[in-house]
Design a protein around this motif. Structure first.
Motif, mmCIF file in Angstrom:
data_model
loop_
_atom_site.group_PDB
_atom_site.id
_atom_site.type_symbol
_atom_site.label_atom_id
_atom_site.label_comp_id
_atom_site.label_asym_id
_atom_site.label_seq_id
_atom_site.Cartn_x
_atom_site.Cartn_y
_atom_site.Cartn_z
ATOM 1 N N GLN A 66 -0.473 8.352 -0.732
ATOM 2 C CA GLN A 66 0.384 7.166 -0.853
ATOM 3 C C GLN A 66 1.699 7.530 -1.528
ATOM 4 O O GLN A 66 2.771 7.044 -1.140
ATOM 5 N N ARG A 67 1.619 8.357 -2.547
ATOM 6 C CA ARG A 67 2.823 8.714 -3.301
ATOM 7 C C ARG A 67 3.769 9.577 -2.475
ATOM 8 O O ARG A 67 4.964 9.636 -2.766
ATOM 9 N N LEU A 68 3.245 10.217 -1.459
ATOM 10 C CA LEU A 68 4.081 11.002 -0.556
ATOM 11 C C LEU A 68 5.144 10.119 0.098
ATOM 12 O O LEU A 68 6.305 10.514 0.228
ATOM 13 N N TRP A 69 4.746 8.894 0.512
ATOM 14 C CA TRP A 69 5.702 7.985 1.153
ATOM 15 C C TRP A 69 6.375 7.044 0.155
ATOM 16 O O TRP A 69 7.366 6.416 0.483
ATOM 17 N N ALA A 70 5.836 6.959 -1.075
ATOM 18 C CA ALA A 70 6.469 6.099 -2.081
ATOM 19 C C ALA A 70 7.730 6.740 -2.658
ATOM 20 O O ALA A 70 8.601 6.038 -3.186
ATOM 21 N N ALA A 112 9.210 9.051 -11.820
ATOM 22 C CA ALA A 112 8.132 8.110 -11.522
ATOM 23 C C ALA A 112 7.026 8.797 -10.728
ATOM 24 O O ALA A 112 5.835 8.614 -11.002
ATOM 25 N N ILE A 113 7.407 9.612 -9.745
ATOM 26 C CA ILE A 113 6.414 10.339 -8.947
ATOM 27 C C ILE A 113 5.665 11.348 -9.818
ATOM 28 O O ILE A 113 4.428 11.462 -9.757
ATOM 29 N N SER A 146 10.638 4.082 -2.799
ATOM 30 C CA SER A 146 11.101 3.316 -3.951
ATOM 31 C C SER A 146 11.034 4.063 -5.285
ATOM 32 O O SER A 146 11.570 3.580 -6.286
ATOM 33 N N GLN A 147 10.413 5.245 -5.338
ATOM 34 C CA GLN A 147 10.148 5.889 -6.629
ATOM 35 C C GLN A 147 10.949 7.180 -6.788
ATOM 36 O O GLN A 147 10.980 8.013 -5.892
ATOM 37 N N ILE A 206 0.796 -1.225 0.000
ATOM 38 C CA ILE A 206 0.000 0.000 0.000
ATOM 39 C C ILE A 206 0.832 1.281 0.000
ATOM 40 O O ILE A 206 0.268 2.372 -0.153
ATOM 41 N N THR A 207 2.155 1.189 0.142
ATOM 42 C CA THR A 207 2.965 2.415 0.122
ATOM 43 C C THR A 207 4.140 2.379 -0.857
ATOM 44 O O THR A 207 4.594 3.439 -1.280
#
Length: 460
Positions: free
Chosen positions: A240-244, A43-44, A38-39, A33-34
């Motif tokens: 989610q993308r904040l922590w990805a 990608a972001i 990794s990105q 879910i996170t």
């Protein structure tokens, strides 16, 4: 042509499944879910662009351009991109405050406790569910306009194919397909828009820009900025993308890339709508200038336009599917990865059923947007050391009152004020949004200054 269209659409959907299933999978629930840390920035950025775009951009920006003019379109473009700019500015501080965070609800709980978390989670869920239904409804309608294919088949096809790879790979799969979908939608947008624009009739020398008086256009633009920004800040997929992101730098740069790209895409599509009406083409009532433009272009252009629409819808649907699941997982402690995957499938059954009815969800969307506007300032003020749970709750309640207050003052009736704040004519108006935003901000800050600051363990 019918069989060629079916084959092309099936190929595109299968491509997304293939890309999603090839994503490296981690069996840990947190990674599902996170996709934590990794990105990279591109990608972001592409993920923000692809997940934020949807079938709505083929309808709303061109219609705003036709009815309101360039000023309204500018407001829409800014409103669509502003949440990414907010994440670029506030995201690093949120990551530092909550390094193991997973959702907007967890951030609210970290700042204010469980009560605020549940209210924030409910608003987020309502908004994303409306968004999901609207996207699937849109692709059914677009399919019917551009081809002889039964739109219900495409609604089911998009829902099932996105489910396959999001249930398998979680957020990583969604973000991997976002990269492909981001580049594909840019290429298709340039192809479809460029070719269609060259087929439009020549402008008449005395043709005036479409729109309304500047004061009214400014009001609409401000309404769109507040409504779209507030709502998208409750989009769990963006949180989610904040922590990805790999780190704070990748998050900030990626959010800016996504924001700038979003402004350009919305401006391009809306500008095509303005060009269409200025050419004298019949855009219909209510106006659908993007599709009117295609009607005057080459027949073969309907296929790439339909592929564009499916790419737009799939990119937002897979984000919303995973976002709603992640919200459920973080709200209900102890939920396993297998249960999260099953929840993904179960979730889509009522959503698809509603989408197949082809009904408008615009009024519900507007109400969800307004609820977001009542709470967005208290939530973001959680980064301020002086904010307390009481100040946040007071601010959110004041936002609810502020939404109804303009109508109450105008009509002399609290009930009428509440009715006007529910948008009975399904038309977004500035007073409820401005009242909600101003009242929630004023009361939050006032209570924060008057009451003791929250305890250190809540402050982080």
């Amino acid at each position: 042509m019918l069989y060629l269209t079916i084959a092309a659409l099936a190929a595109v959907l299968l491509l997304f499944v293939w890309v999603g299933l090839r994503t490296r999978r981690n069996e840990a629930l947190d990674d599902f879910i996170t996709a934590r840390n990794s990105q990279n920035r591109w990608a972001i950025g592409l993920s923000f662009l692809a997940s934020g775009m949807g079938g709505w951009i083929l309808f709303a920006p061109p219609e705003v351009g036709v009815l309101v003019g360039p000023l309204g379109l500018a407001g829409y473009a800014l409103g669509a991109a502003l949440p990414f700019i907010v994440f670029a500015l506030c995201g690093p501080a949120i990551r530092r405050r909550l390094p193991a965070g997973r959702s907007i609800g967890e951030f609210a709980e970290h700042c204010y406790g469980g009560g605020v978390r549940r209210w924030v989670g409910l608003i987020s869920l309502l908004y994303m569910t409306c968004f999901l239904v609207a996207e699937l409804t849109a692709i059914g309608a677009i399919t019917a306009m551009l081809s002889d294919i039964n739109g219900s088949l495409i609604v089911i096809g998009v829902a099932v194919t996105t489910l396959i790879y999001t249930a398998w790979g979680g957020l990583r799969a969604s973000m991997t397909t976002d990269r492909w979908q981001g580049w594909l939608l840019i290429a298709l947008m340039l192809l479809v828009g460029g070719v269609a624009a060259t087929r439009l009739p020549a402008f008449s020398p005395d043709t005036a820009l479409p729109g309304i008086p500047a004061s009214a256009a400014l009001s609409v633009a401000l309404t769109l900025v507040i409504a779209v920004t507030a709502a998208n800040l409750f989009h769990q997929g963006y949180w989610q993308r904040l922590w990805a992101a790999q780190d704070e730098k990748a998050l900030g740069q990626g959010a800016l890339i996504g924001g700038v790209a979003t402004i350009l895409v919305v401006a391009l599509v809306g500008g095509l709508g303005i060009m269409t009406v200025m050419s004298g083409a019949d855009v219909g009532s209510p106006p659908i200038p993007f599709f009117a433009m295609l009607r005057d272009a080459s027949g073969w252009l309907a296929l790439p336009a339909l592929v564009l629409a499916i790419t737009l819808v799939a990119s937002s649907v897979d984000t919303l599917q995973n976002a709603i699941v992640s919200l459920a997982v973080t709200e209900r402690k102890g939920l396993s990865l297998a249960a999260a995957r099953w929840f993904t499938f179960v979730l889509m059954i009522p959503v698809v059923i509603i989408a197949l009815q082809g009904i408008s969800v615009l009024r519900l969307f507007l109400i969800a947007d307004l609820l977001c506007a009542t709470a967005v300032v208290p939530v973001l003020l959680g980064l301020w050391q002086r904010m307390s749970p009481a100040a946040a709750i007071a601010g959110a309640l004041a936002g609810l009152v502020g939404a109804a207050l303009p109508g109450w003052i105008a009509t002399g009736s609290a009930l009428q004020g509440l009715l006007l704040a529910s948008f009975p004519d399904t038309v977004p108006t500035l007073p409820p949004f401005l009242g909600a935003l101003a009242a929630s901000a004023l009361v939050s800050v006032l209570f924060a200054l008057l009451l003791p600051a929250r305890k250190p363990e809540l402050a982080g």
